[in-house]
Design an enzyme around this catalytic site. Structure first.
Site, PDB file in Angstrom:
ATOM      1  N   HIS A 115     -23.069  -3.505 -36.894  1.00 45.92           N
ATOM      2  CA  HIS A 115     -22.185  -3.999 -37.958  1.00 45.92           C
ATOM      3  C   HIS A 115     -22.498  -3.354 -39.311  1.00 45.92           C
ATOM      4  O   HIS A 115     -23.197  -3.971 -40.120  1.00 45.92           O
ATOM      5  CB  HIS A 115     -22.383  -5.509 -38.136  1.00 45.92           C
ATOM      6  CG  HIS A 115     -21.904  -6.333 -36.998  1.00 45.92           C
ATOM      7  ND1 HIS A 115     -20.647  -6.878 -36.950  1.00 45.92           N
ATOM      8  CD2 HIS A 115     -22.527  -6.709 -35.853  1.00 45.92           C
ATOM      9  CE1 HIS A 115     -20.504  -7.566 -35.827  1.00 45.92           C
ATOM     10  NE2 HIS A 115     -21.631  -7.476 -35.151  1.00 45.92           N
ATOM     11  N   GLY A 145     -16.730 -10.309 -33.590  1.00 38.98           N
ATOM     12  CA  GLY A 145     -16.226 -11.671 -33.379  1.00 38.98           C
ATOM     13  C   GLY A 145     -16.507 -12.024 -31.941  1.00 38.98           C
ATOM     14  O   GLY A 145     -17.548 -11.664 -31.408  1.00 38.98           O
ATOM     15  N   SER A 193     -14.947 -11.293 -28.336  1.00 35.43           N
ATOM     16  CA  SER A 193     -13.915 -10.434 -27.748  1.00 35.43           C
ATOM     17  C   SER A 193     -12.924 -11.198 -26.867  1.00 35.43           C
ATOM     18  O   SER A 193     -11.740 -10.869 -26.839  1.00 35.43           O
ATOM     19  CB  SER A 193     -14.559  -9.283 -26.968  1.00 35.43           C
ATOM     20  OG  SER A 193     -15.451  -9.786 -26.001  1.00 35.43           O
ATOM     21  N   GLU A 206     -20.721  -3.231 -41.811  1.00 35.87           N
ATOM     22  CA  GLU A 206     -20.112  -4.036 -42.889  1.00 35.87           C
ATOM     23  C   GLU A 206     -21.064  -5.126 -43.376  1.00 35.87           C
ATOM     24  O   GLU A 206     -20.848  -5.716 -44.420  1.00 35.87           O
ATOM     25  CB  GLU A 206     -18.767  -4.622 -42.421  1.00 35.87           C
ATOM     26  CG  GLU A 206     -18.832  -5.842 -41.513  1.00 35.87           C
ATOM     27  CD  GLU A 206     -19.213  -5.528 -40.069  1.00 35.87           C
ATOM     28  OE1 GLU A 206     -19.571  -4.373 -39.764  1.00 35.87           O
ATOM     29  OE2 GLU A 206     -19.177  -6.469 -39.250  1.00 35.87           O
ATOM     30  N   ILE A 222     -25.771  -8.007 -33.547  1.00 41.84           N
ATOM     31  CA  ILE A 222     -25.619  -9.458 -33.371  1.00 41.84           C
ATOM     32  C   ILE A 222     -24.929  -9.715 -32.033  1.00 41.84           C
ATOM     33  O   ILE A 222     -23.748  -9.374 -31.876  1.00 41.84           O
ATOM     34  CB  ILE A 222     -24.773 -10.074 -34.511  1.00 41.84           C
ATOM     35  CG1 ILE A 222     -25.406  -9.759 -35.868  1.00 41.84           C
ATOM     36  CG2 ILE A 222     -24.628 -11.586 -34.321  1.00 41.84           C
ATOM     37  CD1 ILE A 222     -24.519 -10.104 -37.050  1.00 41.84           C
ATOM     38  N   ARG A 223     -25.648 -10.275 -31.102  1.00 42.20           N
ATOM     39  CA  ARG A 223     -25.110 -10.477 -29.736  1.00 42.20           C
ATOM     40  C   ARG A 223     -24.293  -9.241 -29.320  1.00 42.20           C
ATOM     41  O   ARG A 223     -23.156  -9.322 -28.868  1.00 42.20           O
ATOM     42  CB  ARG A 223     -24.234 -11.742 -29.674  1.00 42.20           C
ATOM     43  CG  ARG A 223     -25.053 -13.016 -29.746  1.00 42.20           C
ATOM     44  CD  ARG A 223     -24.186 -14.267 -29.736  1.00 42.20           C
ATOM     45  NE  ARG A 223     -23.371 -14.347 -30.937  1.00 42.20           N
ATOM     46  CZ  ARG A 223     -22.050 -14.266 -30.971  1.00 42.20           C
ATOM     47  NH1 ARG A 223     -21.369 -14.143 -29.858  1.00 42.20           N
ATOM     48  NH2 ARG A 223     -21.399 -14.332 -32.101  1.00 42.20           N
ATOM     49  N   CYS A 259     -18.748  -3.825 -32.584  1.00 38.28           N
ATOM     50  CA  CYS A 259     -19.251  -4.921 -31.752  1.00 38.28           C
ATOM     51  C   CYS A 259     -18.160  -5.469 -30.816  1.00 38.28           C
ATOM     52  O   CYS A 259     -17.785  -4.770 -29.873  1.00 38.28           O
ATOM     53  CB  CYS A 259     -19.870  -5.993 -32.641  1.00 38.28           C
ATOM     54  SG  CYS A 259     -21.080  -6.984 -31.770  1.00 38.28           S
TER      55      CYS A 259
END
Ligand code: GLN
Length: 198
Positions: A170, A46, A48, A172, A134-135, A78
């Site tokens: 990630h 998400g 942080s 998931e 992702i980022r 992440c």
């Protein structure tokens, strides 16, 4: 086993689905009281800064920090990795600060630099698994009590310190369940001897 996913912001449902397909009771946590009676907690990806702020506002931060320091199993993916880190190289904010790692936020650049690689992780699997970034942050420094689990291009992207697991990527967001299985095995361990119980 009852495993929760912190559900203040970010990618919650994908973790819940993975946990359910491994036969867990999977629940969402939004309040400090909901931290009781769990066998482990996932801090999902998400933003942080946003999640850190909400952790404070909900009172989850202090309670969770204490629980982690008493051996409660947690896995940060992440943004979750950033929440666990004692030091963030390129950010003033500090969150749970339980894991002896230094991280760099957005270490690979912005959204455009998100990527997928396949890699075999010795401790986790016998075949290469897909890793989605992702980022993503990565770990720039670990203390000697932290075990490095995976490096990509010489950057640390997965590490473990007793009851704490952190991954830049990630799992998931893929169909692969190996990292979740690894975390569930962690949740079956007892870490109370690692810490002075308070
Ligand atoms: N870039 C986000 C942060 O710094 C993390 C991105 C993610 O969780 N996918 O908080």
């Amino acid at each position: 086993m009852k495993i929760a996913v912190l559900a203040l912001q970010g990618g919650v449902s994908e973790h819940i689905n993975h946990l359910k397909s491994l036969g867990c009771e999977a629940v969402e946590v939004r309040k400090a009281e909901e931290l009781d009676g769990l066998d482990g907690l996932i801090l999902p990806g998400g933003e942080s800064t946003t999640v850190g702020k909400l952790l404070k506002e909900t009172g989850i931060l202090e309670k969770l920090r204490k629980k982690i320091l008493n051996g409660f199993p947690v896995w940060g993916t992440c943004a979750g990795m950033i929440l666990l880190a004692k030091k963030i190289e390129n950010d003033e904010s500090r969150h749970l600060q339980t894991m002896d790692i230094t991280v760099r936020r957005n270490a690979y650049g912005g959204q455009i630099n998100s990527f997928l690689v396949e890699q075999k992780i010795e401790q986790i699997c016998s075949e290469p698994i897909p890793l989605v970034f992702i980022r993503a942050p990565y770990i720039t420094k670990v203390e000697s009590n932290v075990q490095i689990i995976c490096k990509i291009n010489n950057n640390i992207v997965a590490a473990r310190q007793g009851n704490m697991l952190a991954t830049s990527f990630h799992p998931e967001l893929t169909n692969n369940l190996e990292m979740h299985k690894y975390f569930l095995n962690m949740c079956r361990e007892n870490f109370s001897d690692l810490y002075e119980l308070s």
